[in-house]
Write a protein that holds these residues in place. Sequence first.
Motif, PDB file in Angstrom:
ATOM      1  N   PHE A 171     -10.985 -32.513 -28.491  1.00 59.14           N
ATOM      2  CA  PHE A 171     -12.057 -33.290 -29.102  1.00 59.14           C
ATOM      3  C   PHE A 171     -11.552 -33.768 -30.467  1.00 59.14           C
ATOM      4  O   PHE A 171     -11.144 -32.967 -31.315  1.00 59.14           O
ATOM      5  CB  PHE A 171     -13.328 -32.463 -29.271  1.00 59.14           C
ATOM      6  CG  PHE A 171     -14.390 -33.149 -30.077  1.00 59.14           C
ATOM      7  CD1 PHE A 171     -15.020 -34.279 -29.587  1.00 59.14           C
ATOM      8  CD2 PHE A 171     -14.744 -32.685 -31.338  1.00 59.14           C
ATOM      9  CE1 PHE A 171     -15.999 -34.930 -30.325  1.00 59.14           C
ATOM     10  CE2 PHE A 171     -15.726 -33.334 -32.087  1.00 59.14           C
ATOM     11  CZ  PHE A 171     -16.345 -34.460 -31.575  1.00 59.14           C
ATOM     12  N   SER A 183     -15.882 -40.944 -31.505  1.00 56.62           N
ATOM     13  CA  SER A 183     -15.103 -39.771 -31.077  1.00 56.62           C
ATOM     14  C   SER A 183     -14.488 -40.017 -29.699  1.00 56.62           C
ATOM     15  O   SER A 183     -14.889 -40.920 -28.960  1.00 56.62           O
ATOM     16  CB  SER A 183     -15.983 -38.519 -31.039  1.00 56.62           C
ATOM     17  OG  SER A 183     -17.023 -38.676 -30.070  1.00 56.62           O
ATOM     18  N   SER A 224     -12.942 -37.401 -26.427  1.00 56.78           N
ATOM     19  CA  SER A 224     -12.776 -36.016 -25.969  1.00 56.78           C
ATOM     20  C   SER A 224     -12.448 -35.992 -24.488  1.00 56.78           C
ATOM     21  O   SER A 224     -12.626 -36.979 -23.759  1.00 56.78           O
ATOM     22  CB  SER A 224     -14.045 -35.195 -26.234  1.00 56.78           C
ATOM     23  OG  SER A 224     -15.139 -35.739 -25.503  1.00 56.78           O
TER      24      SER A 224
END
Length: 238
Positions: free
Chosen positions: A107, A220, A222
Amino acid sequence: MFYCQYWQKMFVILGLVILTLLPCIRMEQVSDTIDLKQMYAEMTQLTERVNELEMKNDILVKKNEELKARIEVLDATTHYQQRKLDNFKEGIQRKMLVGNEMTVAFFSKLANHIKNPGAHQQIVFEQVVTNVGNGYNNFSGDFRAPVRGVYVFSTTIMADTRAYTYHFQYMLNGSAISNIYIDNGGTASQEVVLDLQQGDTVAIHSLDPGHAIYGHGYSSFSGFLLQQIYETTAVDCK
């Protein structure tokens, strides 16, 4: 007169001949009778022998049927035991594989804003939070599969609200596999599931130039290994 004497002599001679042959005839009859008795006795013995053999054959047939039934039971038992053994081996193999399975998860988020990304620019989510298995490279921005398997990836991107449209793509080994569309700014998310070979790379690209991408954790990238795939499952359980 002469003829009468002649026939008398002939009858006498015939009588003598019959008397002479009579003992022989009687002997032949006696011999025939003895032969018939011997044949009858032999036939009786043969009949008894055949009956004895038939009884033994019946016994053997019954024993053979019993043996066949026992063999069928043994075959069924053997088949059942073999299935149990195969299941046991398969369970051991699974436990060994699961025990040796690699854990992969990452992540990473965008710490700083990307104010002016270029067309087809690879986004580098540089702030790594989790990187089990070291598959993610926070310098290049791509994930490289350390083992073959089924992987799950997720990305969330927050774009400049001044942008009318903004396009992003999941890239597998440099080829687009999925598109992400943001209209009039805001946030978009997408999740993909990929079957990757060892060494395959996955990254996020920006298609449109000049539109800022927000950092500070708003964007983000991940992913994690859902199930490792083994080329062979040849685990020796002997």
